[in-house]
Design a protein around this motif. Structure first.
Motif, PDB file in Angstrom:
ATOM      1  N   GLY A  71       0.046   0.968 -15.192  1.00  0.00           N
ATOM      2  CA  GLY A  71      -1.041   1.045 -15.015  1.00  0.00           C
ATOM      3  C   GLY A  71      -2.337   0.990 -13.977  1.00  0.00           C
ATOM      4  N   TYR A  72      -3.477   1.657 -13.375  1.00  0.00           N
ATOM      5  CA  TYR A  72      -3.974   0.918 -12.494  1.00  0.00           C
ATOM      6  C   TYR A  72      -6.015   0.329 -13.155  1.00  0.00           C
ATOM      7  N   ASN A  73      -6.122   0.593 -11.770  1.00  0.00           N
ATOM      8  CA  ASN A  73      -7.580   0.130 -11.755  1.00  0.00           C
ATOM      9  C   ASN A  73      -8.625   0.765 -11.134  1.00  0.00           C
ATOM     10  N   LEU A 128       0.527  -1.493   0.212  1.00  0.00           N
ATOM     11  CA  LEU A 128      -0.310   0.496   0.141  1.00  0.00           C
ATOM     12  C   LEU A 128       0.936   1.394   0.265  1.00  0.00           C
ATOM     13  N   SER A 129       1.180   2.294  -1.388  1.00  0.00           N
ATOM     14  CA  SER A 129       1.546   3.737  -1.359  1.00  0.00           C
ATOM     15  C   SER A 129       0.378   4.263  -1.016  1.00  0.00           C
ATOM     16  N   ASP A 135       1.426 -10.864 -13.513  1.00  0.00           N
ATOM     17  CA  ASP A 135      -0.325 -11.063 -12.921  1.00  0.00           C
ATOM     18  C   ASP A 135      -0.387 -10.141 -11.919  1.00  0.00           C
ATOM     19  N   TYR A 136      -0.179  -8.828 -11.501  1.00  0.00           N
ATOM     20  CA  TYR A 136      -0.425  -7.705 -11.184  1.00  0.00           C
ATOM     21  C   TYR A 136      -0.932  -7.346 -10.780  1.00  0.00           C
ATOM     22  N   HIS A 137      -1.633  -6.310 -10.395  1.00  0.00           N
ATOM     23  CA  HIS A 137      -2.525  -5.776 -10.671  1.00  0.00           C
ATOM     24  C   HIS A 137      -2.626  -4.115  -9.526  1.00  0.00           C
ATOM     25  N   LEU A 138      -2.741  -3.181  -9.466  1.00  0.00           N
ATOM     26  CA  LEU A 138      -2.279  -2.103  -8.691  1.00  0.00           C
ATOM     27  C   LEU A 138      -4.194  -0.992  -8.926  1.00  0.00           C
ATOM     28  N   LEU A 180      -2.710   3.721  -2.990  1.00  0.00           N
ATOM     29  CA  LEU A 180      -2.858   2.617  -4.141  1.00  0.00           C
ATOM     30  C   LEU A 180      -2.195   1.606  -3.694  1.00  0.00           C
ATOM     31  N   LEU A 181      -2.846   0.430  -4.382  1.00  0.00           N
ATOM     32  CA  LEU A 181      -3.126  -1.094  -3.642  1.00  0.00           C
ATOM     33  C   LEU A 181      -2.541  -1.619  -4.526  1.00  0.00           C
TER      34      LEU A 181
END
Length: 337
Positions: free
Chosen positions: A175-177, A4-5, A212-215, A228-229
């Motif tokens: 990128g991000y969700n 977590l940022s 397979d990361y996600h932010l 940001l997680l």
């Protein structure tokens, strides 16, 4: 791993710390990077430990500005490389494969006249080109003009300087969700500004390591920056914890608690220890039901906040955002009790 940022905009008040704890309980990260703590190192160490993070690096604020903290749970293997008032650089070793990768928590100077020094710092950190490297934090700059809505146009030379800095370091946006912006200012549609200032960037080796990361840009009810997680693997699971019966003080805030205790007592027979045992079991079932209902309520508030945040700002919209954030903060206060 979950990281977590967050630019928390100050942790000097106990209520802010309590809301941070509530956020950490909800997402359960193993690593946190906090920006703009506005605390001296010793006090930030106390806040960090109260949040359950015994290990960490705390960089003192400069008066009432700045301050960084990078902390990790006991089961994380971390090697600290360097730190300053603008960054904390570490190496993580993943438990599963023993793979090592770099993570730099970064806070770019908010003052335009200091940007060149911040970019030079990032370039100086690019000293291990073969190691997977992630940089995450508040960059206080845009890559594209489309990452800003409202207010004055961003200088093209500023954005180009940021783009060139990432190119020199062989870093690219990951990128991000979620909602597109990470920072917001202004409560009226006439002065509302939204920008994407917080992000994660990584080199090709890191992107190859974590396919397979996600932010996620998380919804939030305090700070004008969103958290940001980063989850490095979609298979990361939150560990289940043993549940022990405790009478929660917050139960007394629920109108149905007194009646539930009375009904359970009246429905039990036998001696007092046996009746208390049955009441504790009954209260656990009641608590599970109430907790589920409250969780649904909080999720509904978070979803509504997300919908409002994604819509075009107007005065009614911004007023409802404030009301929804207030409701979320009240739920967080009850949880902390």
């Amino acid at each position: 791993m979950k990281l977590l940022s967050w630019n928390v905009r100050g942790l000097g008040q106990s209520r802010t710390v309590n809301r941070l704890k509530n956020m950490l309980r909800d997402v359960n990260p193993s690593v946190i990077f906090l920006i703009e703590t506005k605390l001296q190192s010793k006090r930030m160490e106390g806040v960090r430990k109260s949040c359950g993070f015994i290990n960490g690096i705390d960089v003192a604020s400069n008066g009432r500005s700045g301050g960084l903290s990078l902390a990790w749970k006991n089961n994380s293997k971390v090697q600290v490389r360097s730190y300053s008032n603008r960054h904390i650089d570490v190496i993580f070793e993943e438990d599963l494969d023993g793979v090592s990768w770099r993570c730099t928590g970064f806070y770019e100077a908010p003052e335009v006249e200091n940007r060149e020094a911040s970019w030079a710092l990032l370039r100086s950190l690019d000293d291990m080109p073969d190691m997977p490297w992630l940089v995450i934090g508040d960059f206080n700059e845009l890559l594209l003009a489309s990452e800003k809505q409202g207010g004055r146009l961003r200088s093209e030379s500023q954005m180009n300087g940021f783009r060139m800095d990432l190119t020199d370091c062989n870093l690219e946006d990951i990128g991000y969700n979620g909602i597109w912006y990470t920072w917001e200012w202004g409560r009226l549609s006439s002065n509302n500004i939204r920008e994407r200032l917080d992000r994660g960037v990584a080199n090709p080796a890191w992107l190859t390591l974590f396919t397979d990361y996600h932010l996620d840009h998380l919804v939030h009810s305090f700070s004008n920056h969103c958290p940001l997680l980063l989850t490095t693997s979609s298979s990361d699971q939150t560990r289940k914890q043993m549940h022990h019966f405790r009478f929660e003080a917050a139960w007394l805030l629920d109108e149905s608690c007194e009646g539930e205790v009375r009904n359970l007592w009246n429905s039990c027979t036998g001696n007092i220890p046996d009746r208390l045992t049955r009441i504790s079991l009954g209260l656990e079932q009641w608590f599970i039901r109430i907790k589920k209902e409250k969780k649904i309520h909080v999720k509904a508030l978070q979803q509504r906040l997300k919908e409002l945040s994604e819509s075009q700002p107007n005065d009614d919209n911004l007023e409802e955002i404030l009301e929804t954030k207030l409701a979320l903060n009240m739920e967080a206060d009850r949880e902390e009790i």
